[in-house]
Design a protein around this motif. Structure first.
Motif, mmCIF file in Angstrom:
data_model
loop_
_atom_site.group_PDB
_atom_site.id
_atom_site.type_symbol
_atom_site.label_atom_id
_atom_site.label_comp_id
_atom_site.label_asym_id
_atom_site.label_seq_id
_atom_site.Cartn_x
_atom_site.Cartn_y
_atom_site.Cartn_z
ATOM 1 N N GLY A 211 -23.030 32.762 -13.781
ATOM 2 C CA GLY A 211 -22.063 31.704 -14.058
ATOM 3 C C GLY A 211 -22.111 30.507 -13.137
ATOM 4 O O GLY A 211 -21.263 29.617 -13.241
ATOM 5 N N ALA A 212 -23.087 30.430 -12.248
ATOM 6 C CA ALA A 212 -23.195 29.278 -11.347
ATOM 7 C C ALA A 212 -23.798 28.086 -12.073
ATOM 8 O O ALA A 212 -24.586 28.238 -13.010
ATOM 9 C CB ALA A 212 -24.059 29.629 -10.138
ATOM 10 N N THR A 213 -23.447 26.910 -11.611
ATOM 11 C CA THR A 213 -24.144 25.695 -12.003
ATOM 12 C C THR A 213 -25.394 25.623 -11.123
ATOM 13 O O THR A 213 -25.288 25.752 -9.901
ATOM 14 C CB THR A 213 -23.259 24.458 -11.757
ATOM 15 O OG1 THR A 213 -22.073 24.573 -12.544
ATOM 16 C CG2 THR A 213 -23.980 23.175 -12.099
ATOM 17 N N VAL A 214 -26.563 25.438 -11.735
ATOM 18 C CA VAL A 214 -27.815 25.410 -10.985
ATOM 19 C C VAL A 214 -28.515 24.084 -11.269
ATOM 20 O O VAL A 214 -28.788 23.757 -12.426
ATOM 21 C CB VAL A 214 -28.721 26.600 -11.363
ATOM 22 C CG1 VAL A 214 -30.067 26.497 -10.666
ATOM 23 C CG2 VAL A 214 -28.031 27.919 -11.019
ATOM 24 N N LEU A 215 -28.785 23.347 -10.207
ATOM 25 C CA LEU A 215 -29.447 22.050 -10.309
ATOM 26 C C LEU A 215 -30.672 22.045 -9.408
ATOM 27 O O LEU A 215 -30.668 22.662 -8.341
ATOM 28 C CB LEU A 215 -28.488 20.934 -9.886
ATOM 29 C CG LEU A 215 -27.149 20.884 -10.631
ATOM 30 C CD1 LEU A 215 -26.203 19.901 -9.966
ATOM 31 C CD2 LEU A 215 -27.366 20.521 -12.085
ATOM 32 N N ASN A 216 -31.715 21.336 -9.824
ATOM 33 C CA ASN A 216 -32.951 21.279 -9.055
ATOM 34 C C ASN A 216 -33.340 19.821 -8.848
ATOM 35 O O ASN A 216 -33.454 19.074 -9.812
ATOM 36 C CB ASN A 216 -34.042 22.050 -9.801
ATOM 37 C CG ASN A 216 -35.335 22.134 -9.046
ATOM 38 O OD1 ASN A 216 -36.362 21.671 -9.519
ATOM 39 N ND2 ASN A 216 -35.309 22.716 -7.867
ATOM 40 N N PHE A 217 -33.541 19.448 -7.589
ATOM 41 C CA PHE A 217 -33.853 18.060 -7.243
ATOM 42 C C PHE A 217 -35.156 17.980 -6.450
ATOM 43 O O PHE A 217 -35.535 18.933 -5.769
ATOM 44 C CB PHE A 217 -32.738 17.467 -6.381
ATOM 45 C CG PHE A 217 -31.397 17.412 -7.065
ATOM 46 C CD1 PHE A 217 -31.131 16.455 -8.027
ATOM 47 C CD2 PHE A 217 -30.407 18.323 -6.742
ATOM 48 C CE1 PHE A 217 -29.896 16.397 -8.656
ATOM 49 C CE2 PHE A 217 -29.164 18.273 -7.355
ATOM 50 C CZ PHE A 217 -28.908 17.310 -8.320
ATOM 51 N N ALA A 218 -35.797 16.805 -6.497
ATOM 52 C CA ALA A 218 -37.008 16.527 -5.717
ATOM 53 C C ALA A 218 -37.980 17.692 -5.849
ATOM 54 O O ALA A 218 -38.318 18.362 -4.881
ATOM 55 C CB ALA A 218 -36.652 16.250 -4.260
ATOM 56 N N LYS A 219 -38.412 17.909 -7.065
ATOM 57 C CA LYS A 219 -39.234 19.084 -7.361
ATOM 58 C C LYS A 219 -40.563 19.048 -6.612
ATOM 59 O O LYS A 219 -41.317 18.100 -6.717
ATOM 60 C CB LYS A 219 -39.474 19.191 -8.859
ATOM 61 C CG LYS A 219 -38.199 19.489 -9.615
ATOM 62 C CD LYS A 219 -38.444 19.659 -11.088
ATOM 63 C CE LYS A 219 -37.147 19.995 -11.783
ATOM 64 N NZ LYS A 219 -37.333 20.265 -13.185
#
Length: 176
Positions: A59-67
């Motif tokens: 149920g977490a919000t998961v975001l990925n930046f600067a891959k």
């Protein structure tokens, strides 16, 4: 949910920084907290990172930046990463104006500072201006003294021995 709002750092050259943060996220989610996990310099489409999928399922919000990171992948444009990391911090700031999270994890953000993709002053300002009741976790090697000064928890993971030293490659489900 009393006493929320402390600052955690998992740093050092040893294994376990992300794992500790993800474990804390699982505990928080199990307690009904709202969690946002933001990773930096990771490429889940290439390497998997099963912890991201696990957190989503919980149920977490998961975001990925600067891959990705130019040190690990020479095809990555360093200037692009230098632009993406500060933009990511601004995006996260904007998200926090409309969404309430009990726990925010900035996984590998300390690498961004170490490798000068993010000016330390931007991270310090972010920490100082975070919502008062939101727990903040930051991971990555080489936490700076200034960042550690603001933290309530600082855990240093030290490598004493690692299979990589014997040329054993990273294994899915264990190291990633």
């Amino acid at each position: 949910m009393k006493n929320l709002g402390l600052i955690h750092i998992y740093t050092g050259d040893g294994k376990g920084k992300t794992t500790s943060a993800v474990g804390l996220a699982a505990r928080a989610l199990g307690s009904g907290f709202k969690v946002c996990y933001c990773s930096f310099h990771k490429r889940p489409e290439k390497y998997g990172y099963a912890e991201m999928e696990s957190l989503k399922k919980l149920g977490a919000t998961v975001l990925n930046f600067a891959k990705g990171h130019p040190h690990l992948d020479k095809s990555i444009d360093e200037d692009q990463i230098k632009n993406e990391v500060p933009e990511a911090i601004q995006t996260i700031r904007e998200i926090l104006t409309t969404e309430h999270y009990d726990l925010l994890i900035l996984d590998e953000i300390l690498i961004s500072v170490r490798d000068q993709y993010l000016d330390e002053s931007i991270l310090l300002d972010f920490i100082k201006s975070k919502p008062a009741n939101m727990e903040l976790v930051m991971t990555g090697r080489a936490a700076t003294d200034n960042v550690m000064e603001l933290a309530d928890y600082v855990t240093f993971c030290k490598k004493l021995k690692h299979p990589y030293d014997r040329k054993i490659r990273s294994r899915k489900g264990i190291e990633y």
